[in-house]
Design a protein around this motif. Structure first.
Motif, PDB file in Angstrom:
ATOM      1  N   TRP A 169      34.659  37.798  33.984  1.00  0.00           N
ATOM      2  CA  TRP A 169      33.489  37.793  34.856  1.00  0.00           C
ATOM      3  C   TRP A 169      33.861  37.396  36.285  1.00  0.00           C
ATOM      4  CZ3 TRP A 169      29.163  40.135  34.965  1.00  0.00           C
ATOM      5  CH2 TRP A 169      28.136  39.717  35.811  1.00  0.00           C
ATOM      6  N   SER A 170      34.806  36.496  36.433  1.00  0.00           N
ATOM      7  CA  SER A 170      35.246  36.119  37.772  1.00  0.00           C
ATOM      8  C   SER A 170      35.876  37.317  38.476  1.00  0.00           C
ATOM      9  CB  SER A 170      36.237  34.950  37.697  1.00  0.00           C
ATOM     10  OG  SER A 170      37.441  35.330  37.056  1.00  0.00           O
ATOM     11  N   LEU A 171      36.655  38.116  37.748  1.00  0.00           N
ATOM     12  CA  LEU A 171      37.245  39.325  38.333  1.00  0.00           C
ATOM     13  C   LEU A 171      36.169  40.341  38.681  1.00  0.00           C
ATOM     14  CD1 LEU A 171      40.403  39.899  36.093  1.00  0.00           C
ATOM     15  CD2 LEU A 171      40.349  39.143  38.479  1.00  0.00           C
ATOM     16  N   TYR A 172      35.176  40.473  37.817  1.00  0.00           N
ATOM     17  CA  TYR A 172      34.083  41.414  38.075  1.00  0.00           C
ATOM     18  C   TYR A 172      33.350  41.055  39.365  1.00  0.00           C
ATOM     19  CZ  TYR A 172      29.450  43.512  37.750  1.00  0.00           C
ATOM     20  OH  TYR A 172      28.288  44.187  38.037  1.00  0.00           O
ATOM     21  N   CYS A 173      33.069  39.776  39.567  1.00  0.00           N
ATOM     22  CA  CYS A 173      32.349  39.345  40.772  1.00  0.00           C
ATOM     23  C   CYS A 173      33.136  39.681  42.031  1.00  0.00           C
ATOM     24  CB  CYS A 173      32.078  37.835  40.707  1.00  0.00           C
ATOM     25  SG  CYS A 173      30.875  37.349  39.455  1.00  0.00           S
ATOM     26  N   VAL A 174      34.432  39.410  42.010  1.00  0.00           N
ATOM     27  CA  VAL A 174      35.257  39.656  43.191  1.00  0.00           C
ATOM     28  C   VAL A 174      35.392  41.154  43.466  1.00  0.00           C
ATOM     29  CG1 VAL A 174      37.544  39.368  44.207  1.00  0.00           C
ATOM     30  CG2 VAL A 174      36.526  37.513  42.886  1.00  0.00           C
ATOM     31  N   ILE A 175      35.633  41.935  42.425  1.00  0.00           N
ATOM     32  CA  ILE A 175      35.794  43.387  42.591  1.00  0.00           C
ATOM     33  C   ILE A 175      34.488  44.024  43.072  1.00  0.00           C
ATOM     34  CG2 ILE A 175      36.071  45.541  41.285  1.00  0.00           C
ATOM     35  CD1 ILE A 175      38.254  44.155  39.697  1.00  0.00           C
ATOM     36  N   THR A 176      33.359  43.565  42.544  1.00  0.00           N
ATOM     37  CA  THR A 176      32.067  44.096  42.975  1.00  0.00           C
ATOM     38  C   THR A 176      31.820  43.794  44.447  1.00  0.00           C
ATOM     39  OG1 THR A 176      31.111  43.913  40.755  1.00  0.00           O
ATOM     40  CG2 THR A 176      29.569  44.015  42.598  1.00  0.00           C
ATOM     41  N   LYS A 177      32.127  42.578  44.869  1.00  0.00           N
ATOM     42  CA  LYS A 177      31.948  42.198  46.272  1.00  0.00           C
ATOM     43  C   LYS A 177      32.879  42.991  47.178  1.00  0.00           C
ATOM     44  CE  LYS A 177      30.474  39.677  49.724  1.00  0.00           C
ATOM     45  NZ  LYS A 177      29.103  39.780  50.231  1.00  0.00           N
ATOM     46  N   LYS A 178      34.105  43.213  46.737  1.00  0.00           N
ATOM     47  CA  LYS A 178      35.137  43.793  47.604  1.00  0.00           C
ATOM     48  C   LYS A 178      35.115  45.321  47.641  1.00  0.00           C
ATOM     49  CE  LYS A 178      40.116  43.217  48.505  1.00  0.00           C
ATOM     50  NZ  LYS A 178      39.983  42.546  49.807  1.00  0.00           N
ATOM     51  N   TYR A 179      34.775  45.970  46.533  1.00  0.00           N
ATOM     52  CA  TYR A 179      34.970  47.417  46.445  1.00  0.00           C
ATOM     53  C   TYR A 179      33.707  48.233  46.143  1.00  0.00           C
ATOM     54  CZ  TYR A 179      39.841  45.908  46.071  1.00  0.00           C
ATOM     55  OH  TYR A 179      41.052  45.329  46.306  1.00  0.00           O
TER      56      TYR A 179
END
Length: 305
Positions: A169-179
């Motif tokens: 979930w931490s990766l999902y949050c960052v990827i959603t914000k960034k890409y």
């Protein structure tokens, strides 16, 4: 939509998610984990389709959509089954605390993706959060690594799924914000996970007989579907258009809020060691956030004249 409004909408997701653990555990105790999880996401998908409809895939970055879909689906499977497979209401709440390591992990992920600068205190924050999880496993007895290990090994699958889910979930949050480029395909994510769950039921379990549904179970099923659908919709709006750092900070209170909600819904008692551990999980997340925002905080506390 203003950034402040988007952040407020994102915060509402934290409150809605706090009810999921207790509601999902009540449903799984009544009709079993497979049907509980499948129905929750099925009804949530319908709600999200009504609210957002199917987005235009042509305008969504393909790499983001594929990676985010995989992360979201696997995370949801990890989290929901970790709770549904818990052996007791109290264990379900304890396992949910493992999932709330994700705020600290999100800070670490933001550093890995070079969205934040590294600070050694991030490691301290992660250690404090993990110590909270360890403390919870000791119960009210004297601390020993043997008791911690035995408690986790009583249901290793649930604990592993919760920890893996927090990382995903931490990766999902960052990827959603960034890409994501501002796109919010949350309805499609729920359609995919619903298809995965019913396919799993059909091919692996030959669709087990559904137990009779009581009125209380139906109410909980509707309630958990609503808070799940609206919660994730609100969170995506928050992290795409709002202040993700502030949202992560506010989410640090999730372990405490969720535990209170779950305790009331499941009508169970939580030992003092649990609350001490929950506070440590929250404190560790705060240390992570403060360590990566120290310069910003100094400007607020000591504004230049």
């Amino acid at each position: 939509m203003s950034k402040n409004l988007a952040t407020l909408i994102g915060f509402s997701a934290i409150l809605q998610w706090s009810a999921i653990v207790g509601l999902l555990k009540r449903i799984s105790s009544s009709i079993g984990p497979d049907y509980a999880v499948a129905f929750m996401y099925s009804f949530s998908a319908i709600i999200l389709l009504i609210l957002f409809r199917i987005p235009n895939l042509k305008v969504i970055p393909k790499k983001y959509f594929i990676s985010a879909t995989i992360l979201f689906v696997v995370y949801e499977l990890c989290f929901s089954y970790a709770i549904a497979l818990a052996q007791s209401p109290q264990q379900a709440i304890e396992i949910s605390l493992v999932n709330y390591l994700w705020p600290s992990m999100t800070i670490a992920a933001l550093i890995l993706f070079k969205e934040l600068k590294f600070n050694p205190f991030v490691i301290l924050g992660l250690a404090v959060s993990l110590s909270g999880i360890v403390l919870i496993q000791t119960g009210n007895g004297a601390f020993s690594w043997t008791s911690v290990f035995d408690n986790i090994m009583a249901n290793p699958v649930s604990y592993f799924l919760a920890f893996l889910g927090a990382a995903l979930w931490s990766l999902y949050c960052v990827i959603t914000k960034k890409y994501s480029n501002g796109h919010n395909p949350i309805a499609l994510f729920f359609i995919v996970i619903t298809a995965v769950l019913w396919s799993k039921m059909y091919f692996l379990h030959s669709m087990p007989v559904l137990p009779s549904l009581e009125l209380d179970t139906l109410f909980c099923m509707l309630a958990v579907s609503i808070v799940t659908a609206l919660g994730y919709a609100a969170w995506n709006i928050g992290i795409i258009k709002g202040n993700i750092t502030l949202l992560v900070t506010l989410s640090y209170f999730s372990p405490l809020i969720s535990s209170v909600f779950s305790m009331l819904i499941l009508q169970t008692h939580l030992a003092a060691a649990f609350w001490h551990g929950a506070i440590l999980v929250t404190l560790g997340s705060f240390i992570c956030w403060i360590s990566t925002n120290w310069e910003y905080l100094k400007k607020i506390l000591r504004p230049e004249k």
